[in-house]
Every structure is written in structure tokens, then in C-alpha cells.
Design an enzyme around this catalytic site. Sequence first.
Site, PDB file in Angstrom:
ATOM      1  N   GLY A 210      -7.490   6.284   0.994  1.00 23.66           N
ATOM      2  CA  GLY A 210      -6.682   7.423   0.587  1.00 23.66           C
ATOM      3  C   GLY A 210      -6.874   7.781  -0.882  1.00 23.66           C
ATOM      4  CB  THR A 211      -7.148   5.681  -3.922  1.00 24.64           C
ATOM      5  OG1 THR A 211      -5.982   4.933  -3.584  1.00 24.64           O
ATOM      6  CG2 THR A 211      -7.216   5.880  -5.414  1.00 24.64           C
TER       7      THR A 211
ATOM      8  CG  ASN B 145       4.254   6.196  -1.181  1.00 23.99           C
ATOM      9  OD1 ASN B 145       4.373   7.324  -1.656  1.00 23.99           O
ATOM     10  ND2 ASN B 145       4.053   5.132  -1.938  1.00 23.99           N
TER      11      ASN B 145
ATOM     12  CD  GLN C 204       2.793   5.524   3.722  1.00 19.80           C
ATOM     13  OE1 GLN C 204       3.146   5.122   4.834  1.00 19.80           O
ATOM     14  NE2 GLN C 204       2.337   4.699   2.787  1.00 19.80           N
TER      15      GLN C 204
ATOM     16  CB  SER D  24      -5.320   5.282   3.881  1.00 21.19           C
ATOM     17  OG  SER D  24      -5.608   3.934   3.681  1.00 21.19           O
TER      18      SER D  24
ATOM     19  CG  HIS E 213      -4.772   0.085   4.372  1.00 24.47           C
ATOM     20  ND1 HIS E 213      -3.626  -0.406   3.797  1.00 24.47           N
ATOM     21  CD2 HIS E 213      -5.284   0.957   3.481  1.00 24.47           C
ATOM     22  CE1 HIS E 213      -3.464   0.147   2.595  1.00 24.47           C
ATOM     23  NE2 HIS E 213      -4.456   0.980   2.379  1.00 24.47           N
TER      24      HIS E 213
ATOM     25  CB  CYS F 157      16.702  -0.526 -14.880  1.00 25.71           C
ATOM     26  SG  CYS F 157      16.651   1.236 -14.856  1.00 25.71           S
TER      27      CYS F 157
END
Length: 382
Positions: free
Chosen positions: A71-72, A152, A180, A200, A202, A331
Site C-alpha cells: 500500500g505504501t 485504519n 483497509q 495491500s 496483507h 498522551c
Amino acid sequence: MENVYFDSAATTQLREEVVEKMTSVLKENYGNPSSTHSYGRSSKSLIERARKTVAGILNVKASEIVFTSGGTEADNLALNSAVRDLGVKRIITSKIEHHAVLYTVNQLQECFDVEVEYVNIKSNGDVDLDDLENRLKSSDKKTLVSLMHVNNEIGNMLDLKKTAELIKSYNALFHSDTVQSIGHFNLDLNEIPVDFTAVSAHKFHGPKGVGFAFVRRNSGLKPLIFGGEQERGHRAGTEGVHNIVGLEESLKLAYENLEEEKEYVSSLKKHFIDNLKKEIPGVKFNGACEDFENSTYTLINVCLPVSQEKALMLLFQLDLKGIACSKGSACQSGSEQGSHVLNAFLSEEDRKKPSLRFSFSRFNTKEEIDYVVKTLKEFIED
Ligand SMILES: Cc1ncc(COP(=O)(O)O)c(C=O)c1O
């Protein structure tokens, strides 16, 4: 219960059938697909068959599918070439995109003469489409919009068709990260005027290190990687034939069983939400996950009523109990910036509480959910 895997939005377990197909290709089809002898031709024919299978599922042409390392890379391919080769001077995106989009856009902003705007996000994590329209109206610069289909982290879904039609009505280009969603939802890309998408394997029980970009015909997109004529000149490098066949098999199986598995996994999501509400007073859900119509059935993002000190121990404790999930929040430790997605729309107060993402697949059970809820309850009450 020993090991419980609730992190399928990060990656999924391979289907057995996929392992078998890939193993057979690894053993039998080792020819380089660019070679012209019979070994090469047999590998090449597997790739072209996979391309046709994928294209058939999405109702597009085989020539519009470019296999990538995932995907990237597919996101990088579309965004980079849009700026470098298609004359895009303005990108409209959102602060809740995956880093594969956000970091690429930052890089393009640094290196090229491109303006970047971020569309407003509503308090439930939805993209504000009125704001998008105002931005589209406001400039004549050649624009690309990049907005993901399914988020995602929080699972909110964009109305892809409506958004694509809006974007087209202003003559802008549209890239959507569908990592996704493809494999989990039926998408007819012949009906949806999106120019580029990223996928993607996976994420739908296929192998890691492989995916594809859908690139609308005649878009003029140029490669990101040079060095050979593979992928009809769109992506150089010897193809991972076993990975491409694994992608084909996993996508095929995902769609053959889609309705049945969707129903099953949705029932897990409902069971999870109902039990959390029953057992943990004060629990909240981030984004639109309680709205089954407008969020994916594959994940929930939960904000727990826990003090900050205790929150530090939470993931560690869950891990000790064999539970794998993802930290969704903010945080919890001074050194961390927390989730950029939650930070984009949660109130200051909710950002301080720990949030967790649980994401599911066909391999999960209700018993596993009961175990997680019991473990969380004990942790909170301890
Ligand atoms: C929405 C989204 N986009 C892109 C990616 C990156 O995909 P890949 O791991 O195949 O590079 C992911 C994976 O986490 C994702 O969830």
C-alpha cells in the site's frame, strides 16, 4: 486462553489456501517473468492471470492494475507522479490519512512547488465534505484530492462515490487509499470516478510485501521506480511471482466469502461493543464505530476510563495476558505524540485517556472477546 490476536488492521494471518498456492509457485515457477523461454513465460502467465482476476473483482481493465510492494508504494506512486508528471499544484488531503500519504505529501511540499491543504474533520472523525467543496471551489490550480476510504485507526468510512463525483465536478484528480477497504467491501471502480487507489494484500489474509495501485486508464501516470519494463513500464523490478499469486488467491477468497464473513465479523464487533458497554461503565468509542452503517465492521477504537498512570501499564498487561491489539491514543507517555488521527478530532480531555484499537477477522471468536473484556474489567477495577 493463551493468545488472542485482535490486530488485523495491522496485518492478518495468511489463509491456508494462500500458503499452499504460494509454496507451489516458489517451488515450481522460478523462471524470471521477463525471460522469453518457457520458464519465464510460465511465471509471466501467472502474473497476467492475477492481474485479470484482480481487475475482474474491481470491474476495471487488467491494464489499470500495477502490482507494487504494498500500500505504501502504491500511495507514493500516485502522489509523486501526480505532482511530477501530471501538473498538480495543489493537494487537498486530511490530517487523519495514513502516514503513507501524509509523509509523502510533506515530502512533495518540501521538494516541489505544491500547496497543501487539510480538509476539516468533524467531531465524530468524518471528513467534512462541505469544507472539501469550498476548498475545491476556491482555486483554479490543478488539484489532487487524497482521502482514504476506510480509516485504519477509527474505522470511519468515506462515501467514496459521492466524494469522487464531487471531486470530478471540480475537475480535480482523486486518489484514495483503499488499503483497509479493498478485500472487505465490494467496490465497483467502473462506477466510482476515482483516479488512483492503493491496496495491500496483507490486510486480507494475503502475503506481506505486495499490493497494487489501480491507475485509471490514460491518466498519464509515470513510474516511481525505474530500471526495467516490468508492469508494462509502470514499475521496474523483477516481480515477486509467489507474492502476486498469493495476493490473487487471498483477494479471490475474500470476495468469494465476503457476505458470510462480513456478517460473522460484524457480529463480533457488535458483541464487543455490547459487552464493553455492559462491563465497563464510562467506556467510550472513538470515531463512528458504533454507527454500523458508516464505519467498517473490522475494527473498534475504544477510549477507556483509566487514569494516566495506570494507562502506562495497559498494553503491557494485555500483552502479558496474550492479547494483541494496537494502542490508539494520545498522551500516555510524555515522550510520545500519540495518534495523529485521534489528535485531529478528539477533545483535549479524551486525548489524555488511553485508547485501544481492536481489529478483527474471520479467525476470531466471541469467546476471545469475552476474555478481552474480562481482562480489561479486571485491570480497570484492580
Ligand atoms: C490505510 C493504510 N494505508 C497504507 C498502509 C500501508 O500498507 P503497506 O503495509 O502494504 O505498505 C496501511 C497499513 O498499515 C494502511 O492501514
